[in-house]
Design a protein around this motif. Sequence first.
Motif, PDB file in Angstrom:
ATOM      1  N   LEU A  23       4.377  -9.685  -1.311  1.00 53.48           N
ATOM      2  CA  LEU A  23       3.517  -8.447  -0.615  1.00 53.48           C
ATOM      3  C   LEU A  23       4.777  -7.393  -0.595  1.00 53.48           C
ATOM      4  N   VAL A  24       4.499  -6.224  -1.298  1.00 52.77           N
ATOM      5  CA  VAL A  24       5.609  -5.406  -1.413  1.00 52.77           C
ATOM      6  C   VAL A  24       4.910  -4.059  -0.549  1.00 52.77           C
ATOM      7  N   ASP A  25       5.412  -3.734   0.566  1.00 51.55           N
ATOM      8  CA  ASP A  25       5.383  -2.567   1.401  1.00 51.55           C
ATOM      9  C   ASP A  25       6.517  -1.407   0.963  1.00 51.55           C
ATOM     10  N   PRO A  77       1.590   4.753   2.993  1.00 53.74           N
ATOM     11  CA  PRO A  77       2.275   3.497   2.283  1.00 53.74           C
ATOM     12  C   PRO A  77       1.406   3.046   1.423  1.00 53.74           C
ATOM     13  N   THR A  78       1.932   2.171   0.601  1.00 56.05           N
ATOM     14  CA  THR A  78       1.427   1.389  -0.680  1.00 56.05           C
ATOM     15  C   THR A  78       1.593  -0.060  -0.503  1.00 56.05           C
ATOM     16  N   LEU A  79       0.524  -0.806  -0.473  1.00 63.55           N
ATOM     17  CA  LEU A  79       0.992  -2.239  -0.595  1.00 63.55           C
ATOM     18  C   LEU A  79       0.724  -2.858  -1.938  1.00 63.55           C
ATOM     19  N   VAL A  88      -1.239  -8.164  -8.732  1.00 57.52           N
ATOM     20  CA  VAL A  88      -2.910  -8.329  -8.944  1.00 57.52           C
ATOM     21  C   VAL A  88      -3.809  -7.515  -7.734  1.00 57.52           C
ATOM     22  N   THR A  89      -3.183  -6.910  -6.949  1.00 56.03           N
ATOM     23  CA  THR A  89      -3.791  -6.081  -5.970  1.00 56.03           C
ATOM     24  C   THR A  89      -3.034  -4.843  -5.431  1.00 56.03           C
ATOM     25  N   ARG A  90      -3.539  -3.628  -5.379  1.00 54.14           N
ATOM     26  CA  ARG A  90      -2.832  -2.400  -4.947  1.00 54.14           C
ATOM     27  C   ARG A  90      -3.728  -1.914  -4.076  1.00 54.14           C
ATOM     28  N   LEU A  91      -3.021  -1.644  -2.669  1.00 48.24           N
ATOM     29  CA  LEU A  91      -3.839  -1.197  -1.639  1.00 48.24           C
ATOM     30  C   LEU A  91      -3.051   0.281  -0.984  1.00 48.24           C
ATOM     31  N   VAL A 107      -5.044 -14.453  -3.410  1.00 53.05           N
ATOM     32  CA  VAL A 107      -4.424 -15.020  -4.223  1.00 53.05           C
ATOM     33  C   VAL A 107      -3.607 -16.267  -3.910  1.00 53.05           C
ATOM     34  N   MET A 108      -3.738 -16.731  -2.723  1.00 52.71           N
ATOM     35  CA  MET A 108      -3.301 -18.076  -2.151  1.00 52.71           C
ATOM     36  C   MET A 108      -4.023 -19.081  -2.533  1.00 52.71           C
TER      37      MET A 108
END
Length: 110
Positions: A23-25, A77-79, A88-91, A107-108
């Motif tokens: 999870l990239v912040d 911010p973007t996750l 797989v997901t961009r928030l 994803v888990m």
Amino acid sequence: MLTLHATTADDYHAALREHPVLLVDFHKDDCPGCRMLDMSLASVAGSPRAAGVVLLKVKLETIGEVFFRSLGLRQTPTLLLIRDGQEVTRLAGYQSPGKIGEALASVMPS
């Protein structure tokens, strides 16, 4: 949830290779939404949904605007939720703990 920090593009790419679920912040120091997101991430970090997830903190001021834009990012911010090296997901923007938990659950393995 283990927390790492990427200060270079090499750090970022190494984390993608070494950790199956990231999870990239992407954040900035002077960003109110980023500070709010930190509270959401802290809330999620101890939850069962975060088990096995590595949080990678990437500060825009450190990594540089060129790298940030090369990933197609437009705001902080973007996750980014990354599994096996693939996004797989961009928030974008502030996310509630519930929204982050839903993304992690998607994803888990169950």
